[in-house]
Write a protein that holds these residues in place. Structure first.
Motif, short mmCIF file in Angstrom:
data_model
loop_
_atom_site.label_atom_id
_atom_site.label_comp_id
_atom_site.label_asym_id
_atom_site.label_seq_id
_atom_site.Cartn_x
_atom_site.Cartn_y
_atom_site.Cartn_z
N VAL A 105 -73.30 30.88 23.61
CA VAL A 105 -72.09 30.10 23.34
C VAL A 105 -72.09 28.87 24.25
O VAL A 105 -72.24 29.00 25.46
CB VAL A 105 -70.82 30.93 23.57
N LEU A 106 -71.94 27.68 23.67
CA LEU A 106 -71.89 26.44 24.45
C LEU A 106 -70.44 25.99 24.61
O LEU A 106 -69.74 25.75 23.62
CB LEU A 106 -72.70 25.33 23.77
N LEU A 107 -70.01 25.87 25.87
CA LEU A 107 -68.69 25.32 26.17
C LEU A 107 -68.93 23.90 26.68
O LEU A 107 -69.15 23.68 27.87
CB LEU A 107 -67.98 26.18 27.22
N ILE A 118 -81.56 34.97 18.38
CA ILE A 118 -80.47 34.46 19.21
C ILE A 118 -79.55 33.60 18.35
O ILE A 118 -79.99 32.64 17.71
CB ILE A 118 -81.01 33.63 20.40
N GLN A 119 -78.28 33.96 18.34
CA GLN A 119 -77.29 33.23 17.57
C GLN A 119 -76.65 32.15 18.44
O GLN A 119 -76.11 32.43 19.51
CB GLN A 119 -76.21 34.19 17.06
N LEU A 120 -76.73 30.88 18.01
CA LEU A 120 -76.17 29.75 18.75
C LEU A 120 -74.79 29.42 18.20
O LEU A 120 -74.63 29.18 17.00
CB LEU A 120 -77.09 28.53 18.64
N THR A 121 -73.78 29.41 19.07
CA THR A 121 -72.40 29.11 18.67
C THR A 121 -71.95 27.83 19.39
O THR A 121 -71.93 27.79 20.62
CB THR A 121 -71.46 30.27 19.02
N LEU A 122 -71.60 26.81 18.60
CA LEU A 122 -71.23 25.51 19.17
C LEU A 122 -69.76 25.21 18.88
O LEU A 122 -69.23 25.59 17.82
CB LEU A 122 -72.10 24.40 18.57
N PRO A 123 -69.09 24.48 19.79
CA PRO A 123 -67.67 24.17 19.61
C PRO A 123 -67.49 22.95 18.72
O PRO A 123 -68.44 22.19 18.46
CB PRO A 123 -67.19 23.88 21.03
#
Length: 644
Positions: free
Chosen positions: A184-186, A207-212
């Motif tokens: 998760v990218l904050l 790997i699951q990438l979660t972006l805001p």
């Protein structure tokens, strides 16, 4: 799931040894023998043993063939991992762009929602994205610790860059045995932060990438990008450069503080995207240590102030006591000091440690004996600077020799080296010769000396030579400090102090030496500053103003401002630290389609279970194949025994 053709082939192959076992004819041989009554019991026992071995061989053959079929069938198992099956790393943008109004709060709330669906036993961690990524919460910590730290996180004052942090987080997740792995990218998607990311190199599979979402742009954003001090004759001015990225009002106020006190304010008109400058005339007859310029607060306050440390206007010279009743050198310096842009002043000889801000002028023997010699060595080891007038004294000579510099008197020769001696071959490219670059150097050539000492050229950089081409004036590095060694004295036996070139020469040497002192005007947050010793580090201006701490031989610069360092060796230095100006540009990364390229096509949630099962099936296949080989070897050995 299994591959049906391979498993059916394995089952069919198992029937072959069974059929052969039952269809095999049992041979009968009649052997005439005198009597069998003693052999019948032994033959019965041997027959029963062979039956058992034959059945065991049959079982081994069938099991080996079945394992071979299973190995090629590669069955997939859909069972869950025992224990923790989830892992997450939250990469937090630690740059000062996150100080933009409401940005940190909104993105933190978003990140907390991304981990709400994880189980309490998930392995988690927080990695700060900065020039050197740092774990705020080590990977493998409880999820509750990560949630608490996310709420407490505050942005720093450094550059932001995602490349190193994302790769480090992905590597730790790749090594995790968890079934679900999430990154998760904050962050605020600043263009600067994404610039070095290689979008053609996706994250490891699974790997699951979660972006805001991209945050909104600030309404008002003005950055002070530079402050420089310009000198002309005896006047000095501070020029502040301003970059208005976004403005709501045209008029803005810039304030200049000198050593912490408000000196002047100016109002100017600003237009978005048009750089501006404002100049302040610095106070006369003063020698301040530092300046701070600031502008009205906006949506990003981190770059609303900028700092610089001033080079001292006055050059302090500490002179060793003169060997004569009249100190001609001190009188000459005092009489001519007011004519120079940076005046020289003779200060009292220190009783304790020699201050690093002074330039030491060494003459005679006193500074090279006893306690003063120890002070001299410590002074130079801290980066001190000195001018040495070498008159051939025993203590001076031994000290120079101990540092690899041999000396010898200049001899009169038949070739014409007669008294008085003069200097020649001046190196006008040396920085200390700046006062003579645009003027007549004839006065330098007219200097006369009754006696002179030559210096060995191996350990020095010559500035001037004697008529016999030996070195007369040179620069040397001794114990880490810089010493200009003159092979002549500055007393009544020379015309030096009475020459028109004396003051420009000494001033040029002293200005160059004092200019080597590090003012650190270009230090930036995020860097490491090496110090000469342990001491006290105190913030004089900036966000940490008034805060003091004890430091060792170095310090990590985490906040901007002006800092005073007082070393254990007595030195007192000022340092200016500013935020990196490129971080003030808040433009987001516009090609959002690049983000999808980072996500491996097989790393979606629906494919992760299949990826892990495939990995498990591969492991099972290799173990099945290995066990089949072991069984075949055992079967061969047993079948050899039954064939006897």
């Amino acid at each position: 799931m299994i591959a049906p053709l391979f498993i059916l082939a394995g089952l069919a192959a198992c029937g072959v040894p069974i059929a052969l076992h039952f269809l095999r004819p049992k041979p009968r041989r009649i052997i005439p023998f005198p009597t069998l009554r003693f052999l019948r019991p032994a033959a019965q026992r041997e027959s029963r043993r062979h039956k058992v071995l034959r059945w065991l061989v049959l079982a081994l053959r069938c099991l080996a063939l079945l394992l071979l079929g299973l190995a090629f069938a590669r069955p997939l198992f859909n069972q869950t991992h025992p224990g923790s099956g989830q892992a997450v790393v939250v990469v937090v943008d630690h740059s000062f762009s996150m100080q933009t109004t409401d940005r940190q709060r909104e993105l933190t709330e978003w990140a907390l929602k991304q981990v709400d669906d994880l189980r309490s036993d998930a392995n988690a961690g927080i990695l700060l994205a900065q020039e050197r990524p740092q774990w705020a919460v080590p990977f493998g910590s409880p999820l509750s610790t990560v949630r608490a730290e996310l709420r407490n996180q505050k942005p720093g004052y450094e550059n932001g860059g995602y490349r190193s942090a994302i790769r480090l987080a992905a590597e730790r997740l790749r090594e995790s045995p968890a079934r679900e792995r999430r990154l998760v990218l904050l962050g605020d998607h600043q263009e600067l932060a994404w610039q070095e990311v290689d979008f053609d190199q996706p994250l490891p599979a699974g790997i699951q990438l979660t972006l805001p979402p991209t945050p909104k742009s600030p309404v008002s954003q003005i950055a002070l990008t530079k402050i420089e001090v310009l000198e002309s004759n005896k006047d000095r001015s501070a020029v502040v450069s301003i970059m208005p990225y976004a403005v709501t009002e045209a008029a803005h106020t810039v304030t200049l503080r000198v050593d912490g006190e408000v000196f002047e304010t100016q109002t100017l008109q600003l237009m978005p995207g048009q750089a501006a400058r404002v100049a302040f005339n610095l106070p006369e007859d003063s020698d301040p240590n530092w300046l701070e310029a600031s502008i009205d607060s906006d949506d990003l306050p981190a770059d609303n102030s900028i700092y610089t440390v001033l080079r001292k206007q006055q050059i302090d010279l500490q002179l060793t006591p003169a060997n004569e009743n009249v100190d001609y050198l001190a009188i000459a310096i005092d009489a001519g000091s007011r004519t120079n842009q940076r005046p020289m002043q003779v200060v009292d000889w220190p009783e304790d440690e020699w201050p690093n801000e002074n330039t030491a002028v060494l003459r005679g023997e006193s500074a090279f004996q006893g306690a003063e010699l120890a002070k001299l060595d410590r002074f130079l080891s801290r980066g001190g600077r000195a001018i040495m007038f070498y008159d051939g004294g025993t203590s001076q000579k031994e000290w120079l020799r101990s540092h690899g510099i041999d000396t010898a008197p200049v001899e009169t020769s038949a070739s014409g080296t007669d008294r008085p001696l003069s200097l020649r071959d001046w190196d006008l490219a040396h920085p200390s010769m700046i006062p003579f670059v645009d003027s007549d150097i004839t006065p330098l050539l007219q200097l006369r000396f009754e006696e002179g000492q030559s210096l060995s050229p191996e350990q020095v950089w010559p500035i001037a030579r004697w008529p016999d081409r030996t070195v007369a004036l040179a620069e040397a590095n001794i114990l880490g400090g810089t010493v200009v060694i003159a092979g002549f004295e500055a007393g009544s036996s020379s015309t030096l102090v009475r020459s028109a070139s004396f003051l420009p020469l000494v001033h040029g040497l002293a200005s160059w030496l004092s200019g080597q002192e590090e003012t650190a005007e270009n230090l930036s947050t995020g860097s490491v500053l090496q110090l000469s010793s342990a001491g006290q580090w105190q913030a004089m201006a900036g966000p940490d103003s008034g805060h003091s701490t004890t430091v060792g031989g170095h310090i990590q610069l985490t906040t901007p401002g002006v800092f005073q360092f007082r070393g254990e060796n007595g030195e007192r230095l000022f340092y200016a630290v500013n935020v990196p100006t490129q971080e003030s540009d808040l433009r987001p990364w516009v090609t959002t389609s690049d983000f999808a390229r980072l996500q491996d096509r097989e790393s979606s949630p629906q494919n992760q279970a299949q990826l892990l099962s495939t990995s498990e099936s591969s492991t099972f296949a290799w173990w099945a194949l290995a066990l089949a080989i072991v069984l075949i070897v055992a079967e061969v050995r047993l079948s050899n025994q039954t064939a006897r």
